[in-house]
Scaffold this motif. Structure first.
Motif, mmCIF file in Angstrom:
data_model
loop_
_atom_site.group_PDB
_atom_site.id
_atom_site.type_symbol
_atom_site.label_atom_id
_atom_site.label_comp_id
_atom_site.label_asym_id
_atom_site.label_seq_id
_atom_site.Cartn_x
_atom_site.Cartn_y
_atom_site.Cartn_z
ATOM 1 N N THR A 82 0.860 -1.117 -0.021
ATOM 2 C CA THR A 82 0.013 0.050 -0.010
ATOM 3 C C THR A 82 0.786 1.239 0.010
ATOM 4 O O THR A 82 1.680 1.351 0.848
ATOM 5 N N PRO A 83 0.659 2.192 -0.824
ATOM 6 C CA PRO A 83 1.621 3.624 -0.769
ATOM 7 C C PRO A 83 1.242 4.465 0.452
ATOM 8 O O PRO A 83 0.095 4.211 0.747
ATOM 9 N N MET A 84 2.353 4.773 0.588
ATOM 10 C CA MET A 84 2.232 5.701 1.872
ATOM 11 C C MET A 84 1.491 7.248 1.416
ATOM 12 O O MET A 84 1.856 7.721 0.230
ATOM 13 N N CYS A 93 7.860 -2.844 0.493
ATOM 14 C CA CYS A 93 6.674 -3.985 0.744
ATOM 15 C C CYS A 93 6.678 -4.594 1.966
ATOM 16 O O CYS A 93 7.874 -4.726 2.522
ATOM 17 N N ALA A 94 5.675 -4.991 2.528
ATOM 18 C CA ALA A 94 5.670 -5.726 3.806
ATOM 19 C C ALA A 94 5.445 -7.240 3.562
ATOM 20 O O ALA A 94 4.280 -7.478 3.022
ATOM 21 N N ILE A 95 6.210 -8.154 4.131
ATOM 22 C CA ILE A 95 5.853 -9.591 3.704
ATOM 23 C C ILE A 95 5.680 -10.207 5.238
ATOM 24 O O ILE A 95 6.962 -10.010 5.970
ATOM 25 N N LEU A 129 0.918 -1.251 5.547
ATOM 26 C CA LEU A 129 1.818 -0.033 5.565
ATOM 27 C C LEU A 129 0.889 1.254 5.420
ATOM 28 O O LEU A 129 -0.025 1.097 4.569
ATOM 29 N N CYS A 130 0.888 2.130 6.372
ATOM 30 C CA CYS A 130 0.033 2.976 6.456
ATOM 31 C C CYS A 130 0.763 4.233 6.957
ATOM 32 O O CYS A 130 1.585 4.189 7.797
ATOM 33 N N ALA A 131 -0.055 5.423 6.996
ATOM 34 C CA ALA A 131 0.455 6.793 7.388
ATOM 35 C C ALA A 131 -0.732 7.361 7.995
ATOM 36 O O ALA A 131 -1.737 7.587 7.416
ATOM 37 N N PHE A 132 -0.702 8.049 9.406
ATOM 38 C CA PHE A 132 -1.518 8.749 9.857
ATOM 39 C C PHE A 132 -1.032 10.021 10.680
ATOM 40 O O PHE A 132 0.120 9.943 11.156
#
Length: 631
Positions: A82-84, A93-95, A129-132
């Motif tokens: 998921t793009p930030m 990427c996260a695996i 993957l995320c951004a807040f």
């Protein structure tokens, strides 16, 4: 994806399909290995195949192109790209691997940047993957309902500030979505949860659904900005309301509700309502579905019979769960009811079935499930009933023992073998049930004259909370170190506080989602309800937190002038008409006052922080933590 195409992944291939259904391109693994999972963003596709293989594809110009491949020692359990910050591609990427590890890799060549063990014995089932609020996170959902969060440094790929909490018991699936232009995360599980950020802290809010297995954003002319939610038996399309911790829904009953009990085993509520029939008022017991709030069945009580108690309970050697109802038969010529009934109902096939009833000598003011039996406060005594089989395969309530000596035993709370009684006029008394002797004996009492309106046992088993009709709260405790029997038989007053509301109910629970996070402060909470319709929270604070908040409360009272010139300390002073004077509140903290620190102007907050010899940012952080844990 970009170019008005969408991706279809099967166990054999990845297909790029136009919106009109035309197949644009198709990609298969070179060795024929099965495709296990896939994830995409507007320009990139991440594919995991059997044998621990990971592939990165691009979809430029309507064609699928393999850009990188890598083989891990263990099978891939989950993946994310998921793009930030609303981008169209992701640099990393996260695996999640079957080795209970999470790997961050570069999307350009799938070179490993970071490998992080989860330190759990459960396989990761979802990574995100995320951004807040401009802070990047890696979220990892495990197969047992636990969620692990990390702070992510995008430039180095370093993970820090690991936190673990439990939001359910089933595998978690994570998905970002937009709610009123704000990015949030939906955690699908047996207890669906929305994750968002407030003041740069992650907040977790329950969703009013029983179970969600998968979720994805869904938007159309008919359903703009919605979510598609899949459970085992259905598909739901809906939207998320303004995200908040407390959601309120009003259910019209058409009558005055007086008592309520929830029974999770039958997924139902029992609600006692006072309703008008002709020119008379009568009490009715309604069975209500706990999902739809539809009234399924109802039972009408006798003329002049009024319900005083309702409880969901279970009995020893009986697998069923019942609703117990206590009543009083009020006659005009009697000053106090001399008769009442205890009725046992079973919710079965959406119907209330009367299983047993017992007539008692007096009004039943309260009922408690106690040691596989039923404990009742009836007029001036507390009686214990056991559930006894009959020859016809039914059951009946048989009196086992009782305790006298109260004016009116209005309220009863229990824990273990201990019984706390709140009297109409004689404050609180502590009783002990002795199963070997089949007796209930008094061990201690508060000798002050308090007209009680609610009671509860606190979590330390030696402190007891009461509310009385002068709008005060107070706590009493057993003197365990006393030398004489007389001192040990006295409940000593430990705390006093004027709340300014007539509290008529305490209930164990919380207004916020309870998260088991080993790194955070644990604050047990009680809810209380008042005659004015207020719902409040009482929290038991650890000693160091209490000392900090007490000091903050004192400093704020020094710097802040009360409304109309009234002093806060005077308003919260314990007032009782029999004492003739007020006494300062003790061992209670006014949470509303503490919370108002966040609304102060910077110069005022700095002055208070200087008096406390503490940094303003640190005070703000600790106050915000308390707010997050309590409401």
């Amino acid at each position: 994806m970009q170019g008005d195409v969408f991706v279809q992944a099967t166990n054999e291939s990845v297909r790029l399909v136009a919106c009109d259904g035309t197949l644009r391109d198709e990609w298969k693994t070179s060795d024929g290995s099965d495709i296990l999972s896939a994830k995409c963003n507007p320009t990139q596709i991440l594919v995991a195949s059997s044998g621990g293989k990971l592939h990165c594809l691009s979809a430029a110009g309507g064609k699928l192109k393999l850009t990188a491949s890598k083989t891990f020692e263990h099978e891939v359990a989950c993946l994310d790209c998921t793009p930030m910050n609303d981008g169209t591609s992701s640099p990393i990427c996260a695996i999640g691997l079957w080795s209970m590890e999470v790997v961050l890799a570069s999307m350009s060549d799938l070179k490993v940047i970071t490998t992080e063990p989860t330190d759990e014995d459960v396989i990761p089932r979802s990574t995100l993957l995320c951004a807040f609020e401009d802070i990047s996170y890696l979220l990892v959902g495990l197969g047992d309902g636990q969620l692990i969060t990390y702070l992510l440094d995008e430039s180095t790929g370093a993970l820090s500030e690991r936190k673990k909490l439990s939001i359910g018991t089933q595998p978690i699936t994570l998905q970002t979505f937009k709610s009123h232009t704000t990015t949030s995360v939906f955690a699908a599980s047996d207890r669906p949860t929305v994750i968002y950020s407030n003041n740069k802290k992650l907040i977790y809010s329950n969703v009013n659904l029983h179970e969600v297995l998968h979720v994805c954003p869904f938007s159309s002319d008919a359903f703009p900005d919605s979510l598609a939610l899949a459970s085992e038996g259905d598909l739901t399309i809906g939207g998320i309301d303004d995200i908040q911790k407390l959601h309120i829904r009003t259910i019209p009953l058409g009558a005055q509700p007086r008592r309520i009990a929830h029974q999770p085993e039958t997924r139902s509520f029992a609600v006692v309502c006072a309703q008008i029939v002709g020119e008379d008022q009568c009490d009715v017991l309604r069975l209500v579905d706990d999902s739809t709030f539809e009234t399924l069945n109802q039972y009408q009580f006798e003329e002049n019979e009024f319900v005083g108690a309702l409880k969901s309970c279970a009995f020893t050697d009986d697998a069923a769960t019942y609703f117990a109802v206590g009543t009083a038969i009020s006659l005009e010529h009697e000053d106090e009811p001399s008769r009442g009934r205890i009725l046992i109902f079973k919710a079965e096939d959406n119907t209330l079935c009367l299983i047993a009833e017992k007539e008692v000598r007096g009004a039943v003011y309260n009922l408690n499930a106690f040691k596989g039996k039923l404990l009742a406060g009836i007029n001036s005594k507390v009686e214990l009933f056991k559930w006894t089989p009959r020859e016809d395969d039914g059951h009946e309530l048989i009196n086992e023992c009782s305790h006298h000596g109260h004016i009116v035993a209005l309220y009863v709370a229990t824990r273990g073998d201990w019984i706390l009684v709140g009297d109409l006029m004689k404050s609180m008394s502590l009783l002990l049930y002795k199963p070997e002797e089949g007796a209930i004996d008094e061990t201690a009492r508060d000798f002050n004259a308090n007209w009680m309106t609610a009671i509860e046992m606190l979590d330390d088993d030696e402190t007891y909370l009461g509310a009385e009709n002068s709008l005060n709260l107070f706590t009493v405790a057993r003197n365990m170190s006393a030398i004489t029997d007389e001192e040990r038989s006295r409940l000593e007053v430990m705390g006093e506080y004027h709340v300014g509301e007539l509290v008529n109910k305490f209930a164990r629970g919380s207004l916020v989602m309870s998260l088991r996070d080993g790194d955070n402060l644990h604050v047990p909470t009680l809810l209380f309800g008042t005659a004015n319709g207020v719902i409040g929270v009482l929290a038991s604070l650890p000693k160091d937190v209490y000392e900090f908040t007490e000091k903050l409360q004192t400093c704020m009272n020094t710097h802040i002038q009360g409304v109309g010139g009234f002093k806060h300390s005077e308003w919260r002073s314990f007032r009782h008409e029999l004492r003739g004077k007020s006494e300062p509140a003790r061992n209670f903290i006014d949470g509303d006052l503490i919370e108002s620190f966040l609304d102060l102007k910077p110069e005022k907050a700095d002055a208070i922080a200087a008096d406390m010899k503490c940094d303003r940012a640190e005070i703000t952080r600790r106050v915000e933590d308390l707010i997050r844990l309590t409401h």
